[in-house]
Scaffold this motif. Structure first.
Motif, short mmCIF file in Angstrom:
data_model
loop_
_atom_site.label_atom_id
_atom_site.label_comp_id
_atom_site.label_asym_id
_atom_site.label_seq_id
_atom_site.Cartn_x
_atom_site.Cartn_y
_atom_site.Cartn_z
N ILE A 1 -1.35 -5.62 7.88
CA ILE A 1 -0.49 -6.17 6.83
C ILE A 1 0.96 -5.69 6.99
CG2 ILE A 1 -0.82 -4.31 5.12
CD1 ILE A 1 -1.18 -6.65 3.05
N ASN A 2 1.91 -6.58 6.76
CA ASN A 2 3.34 -6.28 6.90
C ASN A 2 3.92 -6.02 5.50
OD1 ASN A 2 6.15 -6.37 7.21
ND2 ASN A 2 6.00 -7.76 8.97
N VAL A 3 4.10 -4.74 5.17
CA VAL A 3 4.57 -4.35 3.83
C VAL A 3 5.99 -4.86 3.58
CG1 VAL A 3 5.20 -2.39 2.36
CG2 VAL A 3 3.06 -2.36 3.65
N GLY A 4 6.84 -4.80 4.60
CA GLY A 4 8.21 -5.28 4.46
C GLY A 4 8.26 -6.76 4.13
N ILE B 1 9.47 -4.68 -8.06
CA ILE B 1 8.14 -4.25 -7.58
C ILE B 1 8.30 -3.20 -6.48
CG2 ILE B 1 6.93 -6.37 -8.15
CD1 ILE B 1 7.67 -5.89 -4.55
N ASP B 2 7.22 -2.47 -6.22
CA ASP B 2 7.12 -1.60 -5.05
C ASP B 2 5.78 -1.89 -4.38
OD1 ASP B 2 9.50 -0.10 -4.95
OD2 ASP B 2 8.82 1.15 -6.60
N ALA C 1 -2.80 -3.77 0.72
CA ALA C 1 -1.72 -2.95 0.16
C ALA C 1 -1.84 -2.97 -1.36
CB ALA C 1 -0.35 -3.48 0.60
N LEU C 2 -1.11 -2.05 -2.00
CA LEU C 2 -1.05 -2.00 -3.46
C LEU C 2 0.34 -2.41 -3.92
CD1 LEU C 2 -2.95 1.31 -4.26
CD2 LEU C 2 -3.84 -1.03 -4.36
#
Length: 529
Positions: free
Chosen positions: A442-445, A457-458, A467-468
């Protein structure tokens, strides 16, 4: 008024008097560094304990370079306040085996330059200080009679030559002149203390004492039994030395002794630094840190937190621009608060500041914090009574008592730090769980970028494909769930401990296996009968 080591001694008595007369004290500080970078980014996931654990090691390398204190004194006859403001310039010191260290970030230097910070006053005229731990260490060395040796051992070659020069002058005076007294002008308090001890040891018939008329001068009597001379016991010289070494720490002791309410603005980081600089190294446990701060200052108000709560009483058109100190101060000082059209106390600075150049100067900011506190407490007291009228300081403090010892926490999972009790529960919406249906990792960016337009959001990784998400408001969380309800690339749902954690999934599978095994066992028994 600016306080440096040049005028601290002569102003200490006035500072003490003004503190005693005050009903509360505005507080602010300027630092040598600003916590920056991704590793120190404030996140909506953070509990207060996690925030403290994140910053405590880095904060231990920072120091306060300025401390602002404004003492608000109430004039009952005129129902007004006189504000006496001080800006204390601080600088670390070297004493015996204590060598205080700090970092100075280039970005902070640039910031301070923008606001005309005087680096010469910091370096050349800054007041020394000792934490409680450092003070106890020095006092123990005094008790063990080892401090003089430690001080001499730490002397530079230049200082060693000065010490020899002073002793040579005394020797020449004793052998070649008839005067009964002589003076040595020694500005450094540590060198002064060393000289006292060295002369007493080398020349056993003389008497040394600090000159009453000039604190820098060492007065030497040829005859230590001279009639009328101060006997100058070593205890007095040690007390004089400790007063010089403690410097600004004496002001911290005064605040703790008189227990005046302390008013700051957004002072979570101020309190962490205050502990490290004036109490001792930051404790490992967050709860111990809170206990130590509350023991030192039992009454603290944070105008940032109060303003967050008080703004809920106003309509959108009535509220201030932002909760930044400057915006809050200008909102109240320019009379924009419709709730404060009558019965408002007059507030006067005893020595006016230059407003255009004073923001982010500790003394001015401490005044602004106290000013906003007076205005918000007046508003709260009048709201409680149902009418707008004159309100004294006791009633003001009582009106804001629900906010006492609650310190604002920037962008965290919990709105404030409670210094006297357990912190409140999480106030943000429940976390969201996101799973990528197409990506192997997964790509958080990318997710952060995709969701940015939906609200604050974060996002943090929670496995290879998951992810969360922490949302600042329930509105934002609901908007995300609705937007991605039928999305083919990402599956987003409220976070469920049983469903989304490895331990929870193992529990489900374990329960299923156990249930299946039990059914098979019962079926087998039935068949074999």
């Amino acid at each position: 008024m600016e306080i440096t080591k040049k005028n601290f001694s002569e102003q200490l008595e006035n500072i003490t008097k003004n503190l005693k007369r005050s009903c509360f004290v505005g507080f602010d500080a300027e630092f040598t560094a600003i916590l920056s970078g991704d590793c120190f980014k404030y996140r909506l996931f953070d509990t207060n304990k996690e925030r403290y654990d994140l910053i405590k090691d880095e904060v231990s390398k920072m120091i306060m370079t300025q401390v602002g204190l404004t003492m608000f004194q109430y004039d009952r006859d005129h129902d007004s306040y006189i504000a006496v403001g001080y800006t204390f310039h601080l600088c670390p010191q070297v004493v015996a085996d204590i060598d205080q260290m700090f970092i100075f970030q280039a970005s902070t230097l640039k910031f301070l330059c923008r606001y005309n910070f005087n680096f010469n006053k910091f370096i050349y005229d800054g007041l020394p200080y000792l934490s409680k731990v450092e003070e106890a260490h020095i006092r123990q060395q005094l008790k063990d009679k080892t401090l003089v040796g430690s001080l001499i051992h730490a002397l530079t070659m230049e200082d060693e030559r000065k010490l020899q020069k002073y002793c040579s002058e005394v020797s020449k005076w004793l052998t070649g002149k008839d005067e009964e007294t002589m003076y040595l002008d020694i500005e450094c308090p540590i060198m002064r203390y060393i000289v006292h001890n060295e002369i007493r040891q080398r020349f056993t018939d003389v008497l040394t004492t600090d000159s009453l008329g000039n604190s820098n001068k060492v007065l030497i009597y040829r005859d230590k039994y001279v009639e009328g001379a101060n006997s100058a016991p070593m205890a007095i010289l040690e007390d004089n030395l400790m007063s010089c070494l403690l410097g600004f720490s004496q002001i911290i002791d005064l605040l703790a002794t008189h227990q005046k309410p302390i008013i700051g603005h957004n002072n979570f980081l101020d309190l962490v630094l205050l502990h490290n600089q004036f109490i001792g190294p930051l404790p490992k446990k967050y709860c111990t840190f809170k206990k130590n701060i509350n023991s030192l200052f039992p009454i603290i108000f944070d105008t940032k937190y109060i303003s967050h709560e008080m703004r809920k009483r106003l309509t959108f058109d009535e509220v201030w621009k932002s909760n930044a100190l400057q915006d809050l101060y200008e909102f109240f000082s320019e009379g924009k608060c419709k709730k404060l059209e009558s019965g408002v106390n007059f507030i006067k600075l005893s020595t006016p500041f230059n407003v255009k150049q004073s923001y982010h100067e500790a003394g001015w900011d401490s005044y602004c914090s106290g000013y906003c506190f007076i205005r918000m407490s007046h508003w709260a007291a009048c709201d409680n009574s149902g009418k707008y009228r004159p309100v004294g300081p006791s009633e003001k403090l009582a009106a804001l008592a629900p906010y006492c010892n609650k310190v604002n926490v920037i962008r965290g999972a919990i709105p404030f730090m409670n210094l006297v009790d357990v912190d409140p529960p999480r106030h943000r919406p429940e976390l969201l769980h996101i799973k990528s249906m197409k990506e192997r990792i997964i790509n958080v960016g990318k997710i952060t970028s995709v969701l940015a337009g939906l609200g604050s959001i974060d996002v943090k990784p929670y496995g290879k494909k998951t992810a969360l998400i922490a949302a600042s408001t329930q509105y934002t969380a609901d908007k995300i769930l609705n937007q991605f309800q039928n999305d083919r690339e990402y599956r987003i749902s409220p976070f469920n401990v049983i469903k989304h954690t490895p331990a929870g999934r193992m529990a489900i599978w374990g329960s299923a296996l156990l249930t299946g095994s039990l059914l098979l066992f019962l079926l087998h028994r039935r068949v074999t009968k």
